[in-house]
Design a protein around this motif. Structure first.
Motif, PDB file in Angstrom:
ATOM      1  N   PRO A  60      43.831  11.051 -62.156  1.00 32.15           N
ATOM      2  CA  PRO A  60      42.975  11.032 -63.348  1.00 32.15           C
ATOM      3  C   PRO A  60      41.800  11.986 -63.152  1.00 32.15           C
ATOM      4  N   ASN A  61      41.218  12.472 -64.246  1.00 33.89           N
ATOM      5  CA  ASN A  61      39.931  13.154 -64.116  1.00 33.89           C
ATOM      6  C   ASN A  61      38.852  12.121 -64.431  1.00 33.89           C
ATOM      7  N   ARG A  62      37.607  12.529 -64.323  1.00 29.35           N
ATOM      8  CA  ARG A  62      36.482  11.607 -64.481  1.00 29.35           C
ATOM      9  C   ARG A  62      36.536  10.877 -65.827  1.00 29.35           C
TER      10      ARG A  62
ATOM     11  N   LEU B   8      40.978  11.656 -57.680  1.00 31.14           N
ATOM     12  CA  LEU B   8      40.113  11.626 -58.860  1.00 31.14           C
ATOM     13  C   LEU B   8      39.398  12.969 -58.955  1.00 31.14           C
ATOM     14  N   SER B   9      39.791  13.768 -59.947  1.00 28.49           N
ATOM     15  CA  SER B   9      39.199  15.104 -60.052  1.00 28.49           C
ATOM     16  C   SER B   9      37.959  15.053 -60.937  1.00 28.49           C
ATOM     17  N   MET B  10      36.952  15.826 -60.542  1.00 27.73           N
ATOM     18  CA  MET B  10      35.668  15.783 -61.251  1.00 27.73           C
ATOM     19  C   MET B  10      35.195  17.191 -61.617  1.00 27.73           C
ATOM     20  N   GLY B  11      36.138  18.047 -61.997  1.00 27.04           N
ATOM     21  CA  GLY B  11      35.801  19.397 -62.426  1.00 27.04           C
ATOM     22  C   GLY B  11      34.984  20.152 -61.402  1.00 27.04           C
ATOM     23  N   ALA B  12      33.866  20.737 -61.846  1.00 24.23           N
ATOM     24  CA  ALA B  12      33.014  21.542 -60.960  1.00 24.23           C
ATOM     25  C   ALA B  12      32.316  20.696 -59.895  1.00 24.23           C
TER      26      ALA B  12
ATOM     27  N   ALA C  72      43.562  23.235 -64.123  1.00 22.04           N
ATOM     28  CA  ALA C  72      43.142  23.023 -62.725  1.00 22.04           C
ATOM     29  C   ALA C  72      43.641  21.663 -62.236  1.00 22.04           C
ATOM     30  N   GLY C  73      43.612  20.688 -63.123  1.00 26.93           N
ATOM     31  CA  GLY C  73      44.105  19.356 -62.777  1.00 26.93           C
ATOM     32  C   GLY C  73      45.615  19.360 -62.561  1.00 26.93           C
ATOM     33  N   ASP C  74      46.320  20.162 -63.343  1.00 21.58           N
ATOM     34  CA  ASP C  74      47.782  20.271 -63.161  1.00 21.58           C
ATOM     35  C   ASP C  74      48.093  20.870 -61.790  1.00 21.58           C
TER      36      ASP C  74
HETATM   37  N1  LIG Z   1      34.347  25.111 -62.015  1.00 20.07           N
HETATM   38  C1  LIG Z   1      35.120  24.799 -60.967  1.00 20.07           C
HETATM   39  N2  LIG Z   1      34.916  25.360 -59.752  1.00 20.07           N
HETATM   40  C2  LIG Z   1      35.677  25.052 -58.682  1.00 20.07           C
HETATM   41  N3  LIG Z   1      36.696  24.166 -58.731  1.00 20.07           N
HETATM   42  C3  LIG Z   1      36.943  23.579 -59.906  1.00 20.07           C
HETATM   43  C4  LIG Z   1      36.190  23.862 -61.084  1.00 20.07           C
HETATM   44  N4  LIG Z   1      36.694  23.127 -62.110  1.00 20.07           N
HETATM   45  C5  LIG Z   1      37.715  22.442 -61.581  1.00 20.07           C
HETATM   46  N5  LIG Z   1      37.880  22.688 -60.264  1.00 20.07           N
HETATM   47  C6  LIG Z   1      38.861  22.129 -59.333  1.00 20.07           C
HETATM   48  O1  LIG Z   1      39.968  21.638 -60.052  1.00 20.07           O
HETATM   49  C7  LIG Z   1      40.083  20.211 -59.913  1.00 20.07           C
HETATM   50  C8  LIG Z   1      40.607  19.617 -61.220  1.00 20.07           C
HETATM   51  O2  LIG Z   1      39.691  19.895 -62.261  1.00 20.07           O
HETATM   52  P1  LIG Z   1      39.433  18.900 -63.491  1.00 20.07           P
HETATM   53  O3  LIG Z   1      38.798  17.663 -62.993  1.00 20.07           O
HETATM   54  O4  LIG Z   1      38.718  19.699 -64.509  1.00 20.07           O
HETATM   55  O5  LIG Z   1      40.926  18.581 -63.926  1.00 20.07           O
HETATM   56  P2  LIG Z   1      41.536  18.170 -65.364  1.00 20.07           P
HETATM   57  O6  LIG Z   1      40.442  17.740 -66.274  1.00 20.07           O
HETATM   58  O7  LIG Z   1      42.621  17.200 -65.111  1.00 20.07           O
HETATM   59  O8  LIG Z   1      42.163  19.554 -65.836  1.00 20.07           O
HETATM   60  P3  LIG Z   1      43.501  19.869 -66.721  1.00 20.07           P
HETATM   61  O9  LIG Z   1      43.968  18.571 -67.304  1.00 20.07           O
HETATM   62  O10 LIG Z   1      43.073  20.891 -67.722  1.00 20.07           O
HETATM   63  O11 LIG Z   1      44.514  20.446 -65.780  1.00 20.07           O
HETATM   64  C9  LIG Z   1      38.689  19.751 -59.480  1.00 20.07           C
HETATM   65  O12 LIG Z   1      38.760  18.524 -58.775  1.00 20.07           O
HETATM   66  C10 LIG Z   1      38.251  20.927 -58.601  1.00 20.07           C
HETATM   67  O13 LIG Z   1      38.830  20.834 -57.316  1.00 20.07           O
END
Ligand SMILES: Nc1ncnc2c1ncn2[C@@H]1O[C@H](COP(=O)(O)OP(=O)(O)OP(=O)(O)O)[C@@H](O)[C@H]1O
Ligand SMILES: [Mg+2]
Length: 309
Positions: A183-185, A220-224, A251-253
């Motif tokens: 999941p993401n955040r 658990l992904s948290m974007g940046a 990035a999450g994929d």
């Molecule tokens: N700005 C960033 N700089 C560096 N790494 C990033 C950045 N954004 C995302 N990531 C990397 O990518 C991972 C996944 O990102 P995110 O949490 O945005 O996934 P998501 O929302 O599931 O994305 P999506 O569903 O579009 O594939 C983060 O945990 C991090 O390791």
């Protein structure tokens, strides 16, 4: 064997314009077509990371044929169920100033008969050494309990499941006990009835409770802000790698693909975390949902910083 399931694939059409004139004539400077849909993105990244998968799900019409041909060209194995109607086109309009406008189509209606066909296909693939990656939304006609049903069905054959979904699909699937999830955040916050103002401490509590409840592994992904990992007793946090950002879509994929590759290669927990961080950071340096090169991912592996939670 890794099987990715994309119920609602799409041709991703990315058009570049100067400034979008709403209600006016817009001249397109550049247009690009990519085979899209979350499970398909996962398959493309798995391929780039040097492993292999079979991409399945539903395809239809000319767009469906274009996606199948594009995957074949990259020597990727596919086994889709063909449905009536047209696989959707998702249009992304990129403006000079970086603004992104997205037009996502609903996709074709998928009948109960076609759904049964897919489930039978998945059941045939389900063995002890099979990992199913269930990713993304479902098309019209498909109920939100489908991922939960698939998990229960393939578990009976000893197969494993990696889940990457949100909302009702996530909630339903969670009750069936997926082996891994990414999941993401926002997705985890929503599951707990919260919004994106949630703190890291609260997220940690929720993830801990989810892990306790169904014993799954959680990335658990948290974007940046990086990611937190709950892999059995191994609980760690990693800051995001400092990379030049092109597009964070997908990035999450890429992280889900890394989890699947690590499963297939029987990586230990630390190797798994490194691969997840490197592959997802690599993905943000490419345009659109293009997977990162293996070379880049290998370089990034060394830069991953792991902190105990
Ligand atoms: N700005 C960033 N700089 C560096 N790494 C990033 C950045 N954004 C995302 N990531 C990397 O990518 C991972 C996944 O990102 P995110 O949490 O945005 O996934 P998501 O929302 O599931 O994305 P999506 O569903 O579009 O594939 C983060 O945990 C991090 O390791
Ligand atoms: Mg995601």
């Amino acid at each position: 064997m890794i099987i990715t399931v994309t119920m609602n694939p799409a041709v991703d059409k990315t058009v570049s314009v100067g400034t979008l004139a709403r209600g006016g004539l817009n001249r397109v400077r550049h247009v690009e077509y990519d085979a899209g849909g979350k499970g398909i993105n996962v398959s493309r990244t798995i391929r780039e990371l040097g492993s292999s998968s079979i991409a399945t799900g539903f395809l239809g019409g000319n767009n469906g044929r274009a996606i199948a041909a594009a995957l074949l060209e990259k020597e990727m194995e596919t086994d889709f169920v063909w449905v009536d109607g047209e696989t959707r086109t998702n249009t992304k309009i990129c403006e000079e100033n970086g603004a992104l406008t997205e037009l996502n189509e609903p996709g074709p209606f998928v009948s109960g008969e076609k759904q049964r066909e897919l489930l039978q296909k998945l059941e045939r693939y389900a063995k002890e050494d099979t990992l199913f990656v269930l990713s993304g939304s479902v098309p019209a006609g498909v109920k939100p309990d489908i991922y939960g049903n698939i998990i229960r069905m393939v578990h009976q054959k000893g197969a494993s499941v990696l889940l990457d979904a949100d909302g009702e699909l996530f909630k339903n699937a969670l009750a069936a006990g997926p082996d891994m999830m990414k999941p993401n955040r926002m997705e985890l916050a929503q599951y707990a009835g919260r919004d994106d103002r949630i703190s890291d401490e609260e997220l940690l509590k929720i993830a801990g409770a989810v892990q306790k409840q169904n014993a799954g592994k959680i990335a658990l992904s948290m974007g940046a802000d990086g990611a937190m990992f709950f892999l059995g007793d191994y609980r760690v946090k990693c800051p995001a790698l400092p990379v030049k950002v092109q597009s964070t879509v997908g990035a999450g994929d890429a992280m889900a693909a890394a989890l699947a590759c690590a499963w297939s290669a029987k990586c230990d927990v630390e190797e798994t975390v490194r691969l997840c961080m490197a592959a997802s950071a690599g993905a943000v340096t490419t345009t659109g949902t293009k997977p990162p090169s293996r070379e880049l991912v290998e370089n990034l592996l060394k830069q991953v910083v792991i902190e105990k939670l």
